[in-house]
Design a protein around this motif. Structure first.
Motif, PDB file in Angstrom:
ATOM      1  N   THR A  96     -26.916 -41.194 -19.832  1.00 52.61           N
ATOM      2  CA  THR A  96     -26.186 -40.112 -18.805  1.00 52.61           C
ATOM      3  C   THR A  96     -24.407 -39.526 -19.988  1.00 52.61           C
ATOM      4  O   THR A  96     -24.367 -38.557 -20.103  1.00 52.61           O
ATOM      5  N   SER A 102     -23.405 -31.731 -17.705  1.00 53.58           N
ATOM      6  CA  SER A 102     -21.481 -31.338 -16.567  1.00 53.58           C
ATOM      7  C   SER A 102     -21.697 -30.659 -15.758  1.00 53.58           C
ATOM      8  O   SER A 102     -22.575 -29.051 -15.687  1.00 53.58           O
ATOM      9  N   HIS A 103     -21.454 -30.578 -14.279  1.00 52.34           N
ATOM     10  CA  HIS A 103     -21.159 -29.881 -13.622  1.00 52.34           C
ATOM     11  C   HIS A 103     -19.960 -30.201 -12.902  1.00 52.34           C
ATOM     12  O   HIS A 103     -19.637 -31.199 -12.839  1.00 52.34           O
ATOM     13  N   GLY A 105     -17.022 -30.339 -14.029  1.00 55.30           N
ATOM     14  CA  GLY A 105     -16.287 -31.390 -15.909  1.00 55.30           C
ATOM     15  C   GLY A 105     -16.800 -32.205 -14.950  1.00 55.30           C
ATOM     16  O   GLY A 105     -16.008 -33.370 -15.572  1.00 55.30           O
ATOM     17  N   ALA A 106     -17.622 -33.224 -14.112  1.00 59.44           N
ATOM     18  CA  ALA A 106     -18.037 -34.380 -15.307  1.00 59.44           C
ATOM     19  C   ALA A 106     -19.716 -34.677 -15.432  1.00 59.44           C
ATOM     20  O   ALA A 106     -19.991 -34.146 -14.906  1.00 59.44           O
ATOM     21  N   LYS A 107     -19.923 -35.472 -16.475  1.00 63.41           N
ATOM     22  CA  LYS A 107     -21.214 -35.540 -16.807  1.00 63.41           C
ATOM     23  C   LYS A 107     -21.626 -36.457 -16.477  1.00 63.41           C
ATOM     24  O   LYS A 107     -21.484 -37.557 -16.742  1.00 63.41           O
ATOM     25  N   ARG A 108     -22.492 -36.179 -14.800  1.00 62.74           N
ATOM     26  CA  ARG A 108     -23.161 -37.248 -14.071  1.00 62.74           C
ATOM     27  C   ARG A 108     -25.013 -36.930 -14.051  1.00 62.74           C
ATOM     28  O   ARG A 108     -25.043 -37.975 -13.196  1.00 62.74           O
ATOM     29  N   GLN A 168     -18.718 -40.774 -17.382  1.00 65.04           N
ATOM     30  CA  GLN A 168     -18.804 -39.582 -17.031  1.00 65.04           C
ATOM     31  C   GLN A 168     -17.848 -39.091 -15.474  1.00 65.04           C
ATOM     32  O   GLN A 168     -18.245 -37.984 -15.271  1.00 65.04           O
ATOM     33  N   SER A 169     -16.292 -39.638 -15.782  1.00 68.63           N
ATOM     34  CA  SER A 169     -14.993 -38.730 -15.032  1.00 68.63           C
ATOM     35  C   SER A 169     -15.686 -38.870 -13.813  1.00 68.63           C
ATOM     36  O   SER A 169     -15.821 -37.585 -12.937  1.00 68.63           O
ATOM     37  N   ASP A 170     -16.550 -40.229 -13.781  1.00 63.33           N
ATOM     38  CA  ASP A 170     -16.975 -39.882 -12.076  1.00 63.33           C
ATOM     39  C   ASP A 170     -16.329 -41.235 -11.183  1.00 63.33           C
ATOM     40  O   ASP A 170     -16.728 -42.151 -10.965  1.00 63.33           O
TER      41      ASP A 170
END
Length: 174
Positions: A96, A102-103, A105-108, A168-170
């Motif tokens: 990942t 990315s959607h 702003g999060a690369k999940r 992932q900025s998640d």
């Protein structure tokens, strides 16, 4: 195995877990409905369109969970297959981070041919929970002390969760 033949000391926690899981599922569906109603109406769809989409996936998940419960013996989860599951989790986190889409702003998500987009974080949650349970079971069986359990949980569970957040900025999945 019939429910009546299960030891009551085992059956009660299983039923409690089942009820708790179903409550979480219903809360998730309610939250999805609440969060998507305006978006759905704005797109010209029925207010419940996202709810039914999520509901179908929840139903498929329930069928899969029942199949796993019914056809995979408990002792299977006590084998070294858990370490394969953990390795797959780590590979999904890395994939990942490297190849994710990315959607918002999060690369999940990862794009898979023929399947479309897949959110690996949902599978990682299950895998890391299984690894945590395996280590706690090993501790309960006397195969390790509290210090080793703590170190394993930090390295094998908490560190990958931190990696999900960083790569992932998640925060939601973390």
């Amino acid at each position: 195995m019939a429910m009546s033949s299960v030891n009551p000391s085992i059956l009660k926690p299983r039923l409690g877990f089942l009820v708790f899981a179903l409550i979480l599922l219903l809360c998730g569906l309610i939250m999805a409905f609440s969060a998507s109603t305006i978006t759905s109406i704005s797109a010209g769809n029925a207010s419940t369109s996202y709810l039914f989409s999520q509901g179908k996936m929840a139903f498929l998940g329930l069928i899969l969970a029942f199949a796993i419960y019914r056809f995979i013996p408990l002792d299977f989860w006590k084998t070294n297959v858990i370490w394969i599951v953990w390795g797959v989790c780590i590979a999904l986190i890395a994939a990942t981070a490297l190849f994710g889409v990315s959607h918002g702003g999060a690369k999940r998500w990862i794009v898979l041919p023929l399947l479309g987009e897949l959110q690996p974080g949902e599978f990682i949650k299950i895998g890391l929970a299984l690894v945590a349970c395996k280590n706690i079971d090993d501790f309960d069986q006397g195969n390790m002390g509290p210090k080793e359990l703590f170190i394993r949980l930090v390295v094998l569970v908490a560190a990958p969760i931190g990696a999900i957040y960083i790569t992932q900025s998640d925060l939601g999945t973390s």
